[in-house]
Design a protein around this motif. Sequence first.
Motif, PDB file in Angstrom:
ATOM      1  N   LEU A  30       5.311  11.396   2.909  1.00 24.01           N
ATOM      2  CA  LEU A  30       6.477  10.599   2.533  1.00 24.01           C
ATOM      3  C   LEU A  30       6.168   9.604   1.431  1.00 24.01           C
ATOM      4  N   ALA A  31       4.899   9.253   1.279  1.00 28.79           N
ATOM      5  CA  ALA A  31       4.457   8.336   0.215  1.00 28.79           C
ATOM      6  C   ALA A  31       5.193   7.001   0.249  1.00 28.79           C
ATOM      7  N   PHE A  56       0.826  -1.199   0.000  1.00 32.35           N
ATOM      8  CA  PHE A  56       0.000   0.000   0.000  1.00 32.35           C
ATOM      9  C   PHE A  56       0.867   1.258   0.000  1.00 32.35           C
ATOM     10  N   SER A  57       0.406   2.272  -0.726  1.00 25.56           N
ATOM     11  CA  SER A  57       1.104   3.566  -0.695  1.00 25.56           C
ATOM     12  C   SER A  57       0.148   4.686  -1.081  1.00 25.56           C
ATOM     13  N   GLN A  58       0.222   5.777  -0.325  1.00 28.68           N
ATOM     14  CA  GLN A  58      -0.412   7.029  -0.739  1.00 28.68           C
ATOM     15  C   GLN A  58       0.592   7.716  -1.664  1.00 28.68           C
ATOM     16  N   ILE A  59       0.657   7.257  -2.879  1.00 24.30           N
ATOM     17  CA  ILE A  59       1.770   7.520  -3.785  1.00 24.30           C
ATOM     18  C   ILE A  59       1.723   8.919  -4.420  1.00 24.30           C
ATOM     19  N   PHE A  60       0.709   9.683  -4.101  1.00 24.17           N
ATOM     20  CA  PHE A  60       0.448  10.941  -4.805  1.00 24.17           C
ATOM     21  C   PHE A  60       1.658  11.877  -4.857  1.00 24.17           C
ATOM     22  N   ALA A  61       2.381  12.029  -3.738  1.00 24.21           N
ATOM     23  CA  ALA A  61       3.499  12.975  -3.714  1.00 24.21           C
ATOM     24  C   ALA A  61       4.566  12.613  -4.735  1.00 24.21           C
TER      25      ALA A  61
END
Length: 273
Positions: free
Chosen positions: A168-169, A134-139
């Motif tokens: 930090l993504a 999982f990652s909040q990859i937006f940055a």
Amino acid sequence: MTDEPTEPVLLTADDDGVRTLTLNRPFRKNAINAELWAALADALTDAGKDPDIRALVVTGAGGAFCSGADVAAGGIASGPAHPLRGMRKLTDVAQLLHELPIPSIAKVDGVAVGAGWNLALGCDFVVATPQARFSQIFARRGLSLDLGGSWLLPKLVGLQQAKRLVLLADMIGAEEARDLNLVTWVVAAEEIDSFVADLGKRLAAGPPVALAQSKALLNEGANSTMREALANEARAQVINFATEDAPEAAAAFAEKRDARFTGTWAVQGRPAR
């Protein structure tokens, strides 16, 4: 780049009251393009209106859940329309999923990143394999988070952890996601299909009106005062009293059998409209 396959971008299957939606772009790790956003919105609308559907499963084909919006296809900003119109396709899906009156389950294997992870978080339960990532990859893509992530994450993990994940993504594994309350269960890959099928059947067997109201009460409770929450609970309970499910539960208890819930309106003289 080879031409995209011609199979439907979203597969739908029903099994005894449980509808499964499968994101079907495995050659792009199920990245969501404009066609798939539209298909998801239509499918969620249909699932919420179909009285025969009592639970929903969202998953991905080909060993991945969803790699987010398909930026290689231009994302939501492609074409001559203003990007805000494209963003509404995302917000429609997020809102429909959040307000869906039936319980929802995300079945996650492989990657769930960006909007793909927030699609999973928008479900009521997240079941993941140990291989899920999982990652909040937006940055990393020069973007800020979307698909409800700014609302969901602080409520689930607190503000500081939400900032850590977003700013930090980083990529995290299934066990860490479970420790952060972002995954409900971690289940071995060879067992996840049967686990989710059983969970879906348990939810589908529940009292549909009561479950829909409990889900809405929990979603709204975080933003309500205690007085507002109590008033909302009282109104919801009165609606439950007007179905056949509460007396059916009492009868089933007395007869030592499983209850058969239907959500049927029970008030005489005033047929449901």
